[in-house]
Design a protein around this motif. Structure first.
Motif, PDB file in Angstrom:
ATOM      1  N   GLY A 158      -2.913   3.918   3.724  1.00  0.00           N
ATOM      2  CA  GLY A 158      -1.890   4.566   2.907  1.00  0.00           C
ATOM      3  C   GLY A 158      -1.565   5.955   3.432  1.00  0.00           C
ATOM      4  O   GLY A 158      -0.446   6.433   3.322  1.00  0.00           O
ATOM      5  N   GLN A 159      -2.544   6.592   4.019  1.00  0.00           N
ATOM      6  CA  GLN A 159      -2.319   7.932   4.572  1.00  0.00           C
ATOM      7  C   GLN A 159      -1.647   7.866   5.928  1.00  0.00           C
ATOM      8  O   GLN A 159      -1.351   8.887   6.523  1.00  0.00           O
ATOM      9  CB  GLN A 159      -3.661   8.672   4.736  1.00  0.00           C
ATOM     10  N   ARG A 160      -1.450   6.668   6.422  1.00  0.00           N
ATOM     11  CA  ARG A 160      -0.891   6.489   7.763  1.00  0.00           C
ATOM     12  C   ARG A 160      -1.720   7.311   8.757  1.00  0.00           C
ATOM     13  O   ARG A 160      -1.182   8.066   9.577  1.00  0.00           O
ATOM     14  CB  ARG A 160       0.570   6.941   7.817  1.00  0.00           C
ATOM     15  N   ILE A 197       0.877  -1.176   0.000  1.00  0.00           N
ATOM     16  CA  ILE A 197       0.000   0.000   0.000  1.00  0.00           C
ATOM     17  C   ILE A 197       0.907   1.216   0.000  1.00  0.00           C
ATOM     18  O   ILE A 197       1.678   1.422   0.936  1.00  0.00           O
ATOM     19  CB  ILE A 197      -0.895   0.037   1.258  1.00  0.00           C
ATOM     20  N   ALA A 198       0.800   2.013  -1.036  1.00  0.00           N
ATOM     21  CA  ALA A 198       1.688   3.165  -1.165  1.00  0.00           C
ATOM     22  C   ALA A 198       1.502   4.150  -0.022  1.00  0.00           C
ATOM     23  O   ALA A 198       0.399   4.363   0.470  1.00  0.00           O
ATOM     24  CB  ALA A 198       1.435   3.869  -2.497  1.00  0.00           C
ATOM     25  N   ASN A 199       2.589   4.737   0.389  1.00  0.00           N
ATOM     26  CA  ASN A 199       2.556   5.753   1.428  1.00  0.00           C
ATOM     27  C   ASN A 199       2.117   7.080   0.803  1.00  0.00           C
ATOM     28  O   ASN A 199       2.854   7.707   0.045  1.00  0.00           O
ATOM     29  CB  ASN A 199       3.955   5.872   2.035  1.00  0.00           C
ATOM     30  N   ALA A 200       0.916   7.486   1.167  1.00  0.00           N
ATOM     31  CA  ALA A 200       0.348   8.688   0.563  1.00  0.00           C
ATOM     32  C   ALA A 200       1.132   9.949   0.918  1.00  0.00           C
ATOM     33  O   ALA A 200       1.212  10.879   0.126  1.00  0.00           O
ATOM     34  CB  ALA A 200      -1.113   8.841   0.993  1.00  0.00           C
ATOM     35  N   SER A 201       1.706   9.975   2.092  1.00  0.00           N
ATOM     36  CA  SER A 201       2.468  11.164   2.487  1.00  0.00           C
ATOM     37  C   SER A 201       3.687  11.328   1.596  1.00  0.00           C
ATOM     38  O   SER A 201       3.979  12.413   1.115  1.00  0.00           O
ATOM     39  CB  SER A 201       2.940  11.031   3.937  1.00  0.00           C
ATOM     40  N   ALA A 202       4.374  10.243   1.383  1.00  0.00           N
ATOM     41  CA  ALA A 202       5.569  10.300   0.553  1.00  0.00           C
ATOM     42  C   ALA A 202       5.189  10.713  -0.864  1.00  0.00           C
ATOM     43  O   ALA A 202       5.851  11.541  -1.489  1.00  0.00           O
ATOM     44  CB  ALA A 202       6.255   8.938   0.537  1.00  0.00           C
ATOM     45  N   ALA A 204       2.590  12.420  -1.761  1.00  0.00           N
ATOM     46  CA  ALA A 204       2.169  13.813  -1.772  1.00  0.00           C
ATOM     47  C   ALA A 204       3.370  14.743  -1.681  1.00  0.00           C
ATOM     48  O   ALA A 204       3.425  15.784  -2.332  1.00  0.00           O
ATOM     49  CB  ALA A 204       1.216  14.073  -0.613  1.00  0.00           C
ATOM     50  N   LEU A 205       4.344  14.328  -0.902  1.00  0.00           N
ATOM     51  CA  LEU A 205       5.534  15.163  -0.751  1.00  0.00           C
ATOM     52  C   LEU A 205       6.259  15.293  -2.084  1.00  0.00           C
ATOM     53  O   LEU A 205       6.591  16.387  -2.527  1.00  0.00           O
ATOM     54  CB  LEU A 205       6.467  14.545   0.290  1.00  0.00           C
ATOM     55  N   ALA A 258       2.404  19.354   5.657  1.00  0.00           N
ATOM     56  CA  ALA A 258       1.926  18.222   6.437  1.00  0.00           C
ATOM     57  C   ALA A 258       2.389  16.884   5.874  1.00  0.00           C
ATOM     58  O   ALA A 258       2.618  15.938   6.619  1.00  0.00           O
ATOM     59  CB  ALA A 258       0.400  18.254   6.504  1.00  0.00           C
ATOM     60  N   SER A 259       2.546  16.813   4.566  1.00  0.00           N
ATOM     61  CA  SER A 259       2.985  15.554   3.967  1.00  0.00           C
ATOM     62  C   SER A 259       4.397  15.219   4.423  1.00  0.00           C
ATOM     63  O   SER A 259       4.697  14.090   4.793  1.00  0.00           O
ATOM     64  CB  SER A 259       2.975  15.656   2.449  1.00  0.00           C
ATOM     65  N   ALA A 260       5.248  16.208   4.380  1.00  0.00           N
ATOM     66  CA  ALA A 260       6.637  15.993   4.780  1.00  0.00           C
ATOM     67  C   ALA A 260       6.687  15.603   6.247  1.00  0.00           C
ATOM     68  O   ALA A 260       7.413  14.684   6.641  1.00  0.00           O
ATOM     69  CB  ALA A 260       7.444  17.261   4.545  1.00  0.00           C
ATOM     70  N   SER A 287      -1.737  16.574  -2.773  1.00  0.00           N
ATOM     71  CA  SER A 287      -2.298  15.370  -2.175  1.00  0.00           C
ATOM     72  C   SER A 287      -3.669  15.044  -2.760  1.00  0.00           C
ATOM     73  O   SER A 287      -4.229  15.821  -3.527  1.00  0.00           O
ATOM     74  CB  SER A 287      -2.427  15.549  -0.668  1.00  0.00           C
ATOM     75  N   ASP A 288      -4.168  13.893  -2.393  1.00  0.00           N
ATOM     76  CA  ASP A 288      -5.474  13.468  -2.881  1.00  0.00           C
ATOM     77  C   ASP A 288      -6.587  13.932  -1.945  1.00  0.00           C
ATOM     78  O   ASP A 288      -7.709  13.454  -2.027  1.00  0.00           O
ATOM     79  CB  ASP A 288      -5.507  11.936  -2.975  1.00  0.00           C
ATOM     80  N   GLN A 344      -1.666  20.716   4.098  1.00  0.00           N
ATOM     81  CA  GLN A 344      -1.804  19.378   3.522  1.00  0.00           C
ATOM     82  C   GLN A 344      -1.604  19.403   2.021  1.00  0.00           C
ATOM     83  O   GLN A 344      -1.658  18.365   1.380  1.00  0.00           O
ATOM     84  CB  GLN A 344      -3.197  18.809   3.831  1.00  0.00           C
ATOM     85  N   ARG A 345      -1.460  20.568   1.471  1.00  0.00           N
ATOM     86  CA  ARG A 345      -1.345  20.701   0.012  1.00  0.00           C
ATOM     87  C   ARG A 345      -2.549  20.014  -0.622  1.00  0.00           C
ATOM     88  O   ARG A 345      -2.390  19.202  -1.550  1.00  0.00           O
ATOM     89  CB  ARG A 345      -0.055  20.081  -0.508  1.00  0.00           C
ATOM     90  N   ALA A 379       4.344  14.197   7.972  1.00  0.00           N
ATOM     91  CA  ALA A 379       3.787  12.860   8.148  1.00  0.00           C
ATOM     92  C   ALA A 379       4.780  11.801   7.687  1.00  0.00           C
ATOM     93  O   ALA A 379       4.903  10.743   8.294  1.00  0.00           O
ATOM     94  CB  ALA A 379       2.490  12.739   7.364  1.00  0.00           C
ATOM     95  N   LEU A 380       5.480  12.112   6.620  1.00  0.00           N
ATOM     96  CA  LEU A 380       6.440  11.142   6.103  1.00  0.00           C
ATOM     97  C   LEU A 380       7.542  10.900   7.131  1.00  0.00           C
ATOM     98  O   LEU A 380       7.872   9.760   7.465  1.00  0.00           O
ATOM     99  CB  LEU A 380       7.056  11.665   4.800  1.00  0.00           C
TER     100      LEU A 380
END
Lengths: 358, 358
Positions: free
Chosen positions: B119-121, A47-52, A54-55, B50-52, A60-61, A120-121, B54-55
Motif C-alpha cells: 500500500g505504501q508503494r 489495497i489502498a494507496n497509502a501515499s494518496a 496520506a496526501l 513525501a506523500s505527494a 501518514s501512518d 513524510q508527515r 510518492a503519489l
DNA sequence: CCCGATCCAGAAAGCGCTTTCCATCACTCG
DNA sequence: CGAGTGATGGAAAGCGCTTTCTGGATCGGG
C-alpha cells in the motif's frame, strides 16, 4: 496497474466517496451497500494507496524512531517493543509502520532524519538515546520538535531529557531513573566494602553519562564526602561500546592506581572491562568486582553473571508507543519517569582482604 | 500550514514545474534560475511532501524489512547494517527510510506487513528470517512477491530460501552457507573426539533449522554412517530463544542419555544450554562442550567464550541494501551465497576421558 | 538571412484518495 | 397531508507533486 478505489466503486456500483466511507468508517453507510463494497474490495484484492491517503489526510501512518544503533541491544529492545505496541494488541491488522533511523548519536544525522520524517508527515516520532548536550543542537532540535508537533506529529523523547516546547504541543518525555539506579549500584559496592571504585563513564556531553555519573558520585559522597574526589583519578570517560570498556580498563591498569571494583557505564562496556581484566590475570569478582548498567539479556550469561541495573526498556517502548499514537493521554507535565532496579549477580563480591594493586 | 512547492515557485518567480525540476534534476535548468529556486527553498525552509511525491511518482522512498524480532541480535545487526547502507555512503543527506516490521515468524503477520508495504508503494522490501516451510504460505508469498516486484518494488530475500518467481522480476536472494558451517562445526567436535553429540535444533519447519541440521548430520555420517542415527535420541527441536535451549537441555538431562557435547541451533539458545548445564553441576568444556551458531557479539563474553559459526550478517545487510535500492545489479540467477566461518573458542574441548553420563 | 535544431520554462493534466457540500428519499409529526 | 428531519449516497474540489506537451528564444548551418 494496481487496483484503485475508483475501480472498486465501479464494481460495487457506488461512488468513490462511498467506498472511502466504508473503508474509513465514521460515516453512516447502509448495510447492503457496505456489503457490496466489501465484496468488491475482496474480489479485486484492493489495497489502498497509502501515499494518496496520506496526501489527502495530511498525515501518514508512519512513526519514526531515532536510535543510535538498532543493532545495539538497548535500542533493539526499545524499538522492538515500540514497534510491537504501535497497534492495539490483540486482533486486527497492523496499520502503523515503524521507521527506524540509526543516527549514531550524531546531531547532523538526527536533524537529517527528522527532516525526512517531517517530509513524510509522520504521525509520530520517537527520539531515543542520550542527547548530545550541545546547546546549538538542542536549540535547533527544540525548533524542529515544536514545528513538527505544531503540524500534528506527536513527539516522544525516550531516555533523553525533555525539550522546552510550549505546554500545549503533543510532546511527551519518558525517562529512566538512571541517577537512582547508579546511586543504588554504588551503594551496593560500598556496602560490600569497596572504596577504590573505578568508573568507566560514557561519552562526555551526554545526558545518560551525566546522570549515571551523578548518581554514582552522590552515593560515594553520601558515604564519605571525600570519596568522590578520591575516586576522580579512577574515573575515565569512554564510550558505550565493548571496545571502549576494554580500552579504558587497559588504560586504568596501565596507570597503576589500585582499585577493587569497576563500574561501567553500561553492560556492553562492562563486557569489555571484564575481558581486559581477565586478560590481565585478574579474577572477577575475587580480585575485582565489575558492574554494568541496563541489564541487557546477555548480562546473565557473561562470565560471571553481571551485577547491573535493570532499565525497563520494554516498558518504555510500549509506553512510548501509546503516547506517540495518542492511545494514552499525555501525562501532566508531559514527563514520565520509569524506575530502575538493582540486579545483584555474581560479578560483585567484597574486595580482597589484602588490598592488592591490580 | 507547511510550505509547498507552489509557494517556493512564487517566491522564486518561476513555475512549480521548474522548482520540481531543480529539486529532482534530470532536466536542464539555467544556472541563474536554479540559483533563484535554491535560494527560495532555503529561505522558506521548504520540505517536500513525501506523500505527494510518492503519489505522483508512483513509488516511495520507503524500504521495508521484515524480521522476526528486531530486539534479537541476529536481526538487529542485519537491519542495522541494511539501514546504514540504504543511502550511498559518504556525504549527502539520507533519502531512503527503513520500515522495520516484527513478524515473530508468523505467516499472517508477514502477509499483513507486506500488504501495508504494498500500500505504501515501497521502493523495496527485504524479507529476512527463516521462512516457515508451509506450502500454503509459500504459495501465497510467491504471489505477493511476484505482484510487488511486477509493480516495481525490488524484493530481496535474506537468509531464507528463494521463491520461484519469473526470471525477469527484480527479486534477489542472499543466503548463508548454514549447511557448510554446521558441517564444519560438527567436524570440529568429531575431531576433538566427541561421538555422543546432542543437537538442539531450531523450530521444525524452518529452512534455517533444516539446513543447519542437515550439515550437522552430514558431518556425522561422513565420519561414521551409523552416527546420525545413533545421535537421533540426542536431537531435540526447540526454538531459537535462550529459554528454548535451557528447557531442551533440562529435558535431555532428564532423559539420562549420555552426551559429551551439545550443539545448539544458535548462540542465543546455546546460552540457555550453558546455563542449564552449569545448573546441573556440569563444567564447560571439561564435562560437556557447547557450540552455538551466528557468532553474535555476546558469544565472546559468555562463560566460557562460545565456539560458534560466524554468519556474515553485517555483510548481508549491506548487500541486501545495495540490491534493494538497485545500486547493485541482480547477480545472475538472482541468488548470492555468503560464506560462514568456524570460530573455535573456549567452550569446546576433548570429551572427558571417562565417559561419564551427565 | 532564413530555417530547423536546441534550450528552457510554463501550462495543465493527472496520481488516488478524503471530505465538504448537496440532493434524495423515506418517514414522522402536527 | 405538507413540511421538517434524519439517513444515505453522489459530485466535485482539492491535497502537493511529477511529467508530458507546448511554445518562445536562441543558435548554428546552408
Amino acid at each position: 496497474m494496481a487496483v484503485t478505489l475508483a475501480e472498486v466503486a465501479v464494481r460495487a456500483g457506488v461512488s468513490p466517496a462511498t467506498v472511502s466511507r466504508v473503508l474509513n468508517g465514521g460515516y453512516p453507510v447502509a448495510g447492503d451497500t457496505r456489503t457490496r463494497v466489501e465484496r468488491a474490495v475482496e474480489e479485486l484484492g484492493y489495497i489502498a494507496n497509502a501515499s494518496a491517503r496520506a496526501l489527502a489526510a495530511a498525515t501518514s501512518d508512519l512513526v519514526g524512531i531515532l536510535v543510535h544503533d538498532i543493532a545495539d541491544g538497548y535500542f533493539g529492545i526499545l524499538a522492538g517493543s515500540l514497534q510491537g505496541a504501535l497497534d492495539p494488541a490483540g486482533g486486527g491488522e497492523p496499520r502503523r509502520l515503524a521507521v527506524v533511523c540509526n543516527t549514531q548519536g550524531a546531531p547532523a544525522a538526527e536533524t537529517a532524519y527528522l527532516t525526512l520524517l517531517e517530509g513524510q508527515r509522520a504521525g509520530g516520532v520517537v527520539l531515543t538515546g542520550a542527547a548530545a548536550e550541545d546547546p546549538e543542537h538542542t536549540a535547533a532540535l527544540t525548533l524542529r520538535v515544536a514545528r513538527m508537533a505544531a503540524a500534528g506529529t506527536r513527539v516522544v523523547l525516550c531516555g533523553r531529557p525533555p525539550v522546552p516546547v510550549p505546554e500545549a504541543l503533543p510532546v511527551a518525555t519518558v525517562v529512566f531513573d538512571d541517577r537512582g539506579g547508579a546511586f543504588r549500584l554504588a551503594e551496593h559496592l560500598l556496602t560490600l566494602g569497596h572504596r577504590r571504585i573505578a568508573y568507566i563513564a560514557g561519552p562526555p556531553g551526554r545526558s545518560t553519562t551525566r546522570e549515571r555519573l551523578a548518581g554514582h558520585r552522590e552515593a560515594l559522597r553520601r558515604h564519605d564526602p571525600a570519596l568522590p574526589e578520591a575516586c576522580d583519578a579512577l574515573t575515565v570517560h569512554a564510550g558505550f561500546e565493548r571496545s571502549a570498556g576494554y580500552d579504558a580498563t587497559r588504560e586504568l591498569l596501565r596507570r597503576g592506581e589500585p582499585f577493587t571494583a569497576v563500574a561501567a557505564a553500561n553492560d556492553t562496556a562492562a563486557a569489555g572491562v571484564a575481558a581486559a581484566l581477565r586478560e590481565a590475570g585478574l579474577r572477577i569478582p575475587e580480585d575485582v568486582s565489575v558492574t554494568g548498567f541496563d541489564d541487557l539479556p546477555f548480562s546473565q550469561d557473561t562470565a560471571p553473571a553481571l551485577t547491573t541495573v535493570r532499565v525497563p526498556l520494554r516498558e518504555a517502548g510500549a509506553l512510548a508507543a501509546q503516547l506517540v499514537t495518542g492511545r494514552r493521554p499525555l501525562p501532566p507535565g508531559g514527563i514520565t519517569t520509569l524506575p530502575t532496579e538493582l540486579m545483584v549477580r555474581a560479578s560483585t563480591a567484597p574486595p580482597p582482604p589484602a588490598r592488592r594493586t591490580p
